[in-house]
Design an enzyme around this catalytic site. Structure first.
Site, PDB file in Angstrom:
ATOM      1  N   GLY A  19     -38.130 -86.899  42.055  1.00 23.81           N
ATOM      2  CA  GLY A  19     -36.984 -86.265  41.426  1.00 23.81           C
ATOM      3  C   GLY A  19     -36.015 -87.246  40.839  1.00 23.81           C
ATOM      4  O   GLY A  19     -34.966 -86.894  40.314  1.00 23.81           O
TER       5      GLY A  19
ATOM      6  N   GLU B  48     -43.075 -80.716  39.186  1.00 24.52           N
ATOM      7  CA  GLU B  48     -44.004 -81.662  39.823  1.00 24.52           C
ATOM      8  C   GLU B  48     -44.545 -81.113  41.136  1.00 24.52           C
ATOM      9  O   GLU B  48     -45.729 -81.238  41.445  1.00 24.52           O
ATOM     10  CB  GLU B  48     -43.290 -82.998  40.074  1.00 24.52           C
ATOM     11  CG  GLU B  48     -43.010 -83.766  38.788  1.00 24.52           C
ATOM     12  CD  GLU B  48     -42.167 -84.993  39.023  1.00 24.52           C
ATOM     13  OE1 GLU B  48     -41.218 -84.936  39.825  1.00 24.52           O
ATOM     14  OE2 GLU B  48     -42.468 -86.021  38.402  1.00 24.52           O
TER      15      GLU B  48
ATOM     16  N   ALA C   2     -43.722 -91.728  42.041  1.00 21.84           N
ATOM     17  CA  ALA C   2     -42.883 -91.416  43.204  1.00 21.84           C
ATOM     18  C   ALA C   2     -41.733 -92.402  43.257  1.00 21.84           C
ATOM     19  O   ALA C   2     -41.856 -93.547  42.801  1.00 21.84           O
ATOM     20  CB  ALA C   2     -43.697 -91.486  44.499  1.00 21.84           C
ATOM     21  N   ASP C   3     -40.625 -91.970  43.820  1.00 13.65           N
ATOM     22  CA  ASP C   3     -39.470 -92.867  43.977  1.00 13.65           C
ATOM     23  C   ASP C   3     -39.594 -93.712  45.238  1.00 13.65           C
ATOM     24  O   ASP C   3     -39.068 -94.831  45.293  1.00 13.65           O
ATOM     25  CB  ASP C   3     -38.184 -92.036  44.022  1.00 13.65           C
ATOM     26  CG  ASP C   3     -37.954 -91.311  42.704  1.00 13.65           C
ATOM     27  OD1 ASP C   3     -37.858 -91.993  41.669  1.00 13.65           O
ATOM     28  OD2 ASP C   3     -37.938 -90.069  42.700  1.00 13.65           O
TER      29      ASP C   3
HETATM   30  O1  5RP Z   1     -40.360 -87.800  40.454  1.00 15.78           O
HETATM   31  C1  5RP Z   1     -40.282 -88.265  39.330  1.00 15.78           C
HETATM   32  C2  5RP Z   1     -39.493 -87.633  38.253  1.00 15.78           C
HETATM   33  O2  5RP Z   1     -38.761 -86.537  38.704  1.00 15.78           O
HETATM   34  C3  5RP Z   1     -40.985 -89.536  38.987  1.00 15.78           C
HETATM   35  O3  5RP Z   1     -42.397 -89.387  39.178  1.00 15.78           O
HETATM   36  C4  5RP Z   1     -40.455 -90.605  39.911  1.00 15.78           C
HETATM   37  O4  5RP Z   1     -39.055 -90.704  39.674  1.00 15.78           O
HETATM   38  C5  5RP Z   1     -41.120 -91.974  39.696  1.00 15.78           C
HETATM   39  O5  5RP Z   1     -40.811 -92.413  38.408  1.00 15.78           O
HETATM   40  P1  5RP Z   1     -41.339 -93.863  37.931  1.00 15.78           P
HETATM   41  O6  5RP Z   1     -42.840 -93.758  37.779  1.00 15.78           O
HETATM   42  O7  5RP Z   1     -40.645 -94.077  36.631  1.00 15.78           O
HETATM   43  O8  5RP Z   1     -40.946 -94.874  38.997  1.00 15.78           O
END
Ligand code: 5RP
Length: 294
Positions: A145, A153, A133-134
């Site tokens: 995203g 997702e 998740a961001d």
């Molecule tokens: O939603 C996503 C991709 O669309 C990823 O799960 C989100 O960006 C988290 O990425 P990361 O694990 O590299 O922090």
């Protein structure tokens, strides 16, 4: 092919010659094996890598149960640690399982890890999906995203009986938009992107909404589904009601999917800098799991 007379070679002879040359090239240049996924298992990793790994390992240990047969794998830099922990459960545990990807990167990760690949149209019901998740707020609403994969997702999150988030400590916030300033990722059909942008600017009051441009390619980012991505920042006050924003964006003609996942996750695991893990549950429970020596 030798052409000992001066006549023009026939098409068949030219075709044979090209096939011979192509065979020479491909057989002389061995295709390198797929590099294993970048994981923290092989040695020291930056804080975020270690934090991601702790979150992922803890979540897998808690939620990828022996009886589970269909497992959704998200996208991003945290999910490789999810897959490495699943692989470490052993061949016997994984031999009857199928793993569903959320995009190209996720699919390559499953295949290169030697796990069985499936698809959500074959397995529309998934036992558990684990994804990054961001940013995640206190109600487990999250922005996703950042890697332009949120359409697939969200399909796998919805298809899962249990949807689990894994992330490092930076993603653990009270309100969305606190640390993740790029804005809400929105997948749009290319034909309609300008109209969606105009509506975001003028109707939904996101004046800084922009089309996500690629870095290693001229032009915009193109998702695994052939669509564009718009990033739309909203002020923190409005991000306190993510479901309301998500619904408003979703109604804009041309929008395919919105990177706000509301009321979907069962739990979120955050790896902390001190080696501990914070687990937040959708019923409000918060667990602080102390660091171990591993
Ligand atoms: O939603 C996503 C991709 O669309 C990823 O799960 C989100 O960006 C988290 O990425 P990361 O694990 O590299 O922090």
């Amino acid at each position: 092919m030798e052409n000992d007379d001066k006549r023009t070679p026939t098409l068949r002879e030219i075709n044979n010659m090209l096939n011979e040359r192509l065979h020479m090239i491909t057989s002389a240049v061995p295709i390198p094996p797929m590099a294993p996924p970048a994981t923290g298992a092989q040695g020291p990793t930056p804080h975020h890598g270690r934090s991601k790994q702790l979150a992922a390992w803890t979540a897998v240990d808690e939620h990828v149960l022996p009886e589970y047969r269909v497992i959704g794998i998200g996208s991003g830099s945290t999910v490789p640690y999810v897959v490495e922990r699943i692989v470490s459960q052993g061949a016997e545990a994984n031999k009857d399982r199928v793993f569903i990807p959320t995009g190209f990167q996720s699919k390559e990760l499953i295949v290169s890890s030697g796990l069985s690949l499936g698809d959500v149209d074959q397995y529309p019901t998934i036992d558990v999906t684990l994804d990054g998740a961001d940013e995640v707020d206190t109600q487990l609403n999250c922005i996703k995203g950042g890697g332009a994969c949120h359409l697939r997702e969200k399909v796998l999150a919805e298809a899962a009986t249990t949807f689990i988030l894994v992330a490092d400590y930076r993603k653990n916030v009270e309100y969305l938009g606190t640390n993740f300033k790029a804005g809400v990722p929105i997948e749009v059909v290319p034909f309609a992107y300008a109209k969606v942008l105009q509506n975001l600017h003028q109707v939904l009051n996101s004046p800084k909404a922009t089309l996500r441009m690629a870095v290693a390619k001229a032009g915009p980012v193109v998702s695994d589904n052939g669509n564009f991505i718009i990033d739309a920042p909203f002020d923190v006050e409005r991000m306190k009601e993510p479901y309301k924003i998500m619904a408003q964006i979703k109604m804009l003609t041309g929008v395919v999917e919105v990177g706000l996942f509301c009321h979907m996750a069962r739990a979120a695991y955050f790896g902390n800098q001190d080696g501990s893990v914070t687990a937040k549950w959708n019923d409000g429970k918060i667990q602080e799991i102390p660091a171990t020596n591993s």
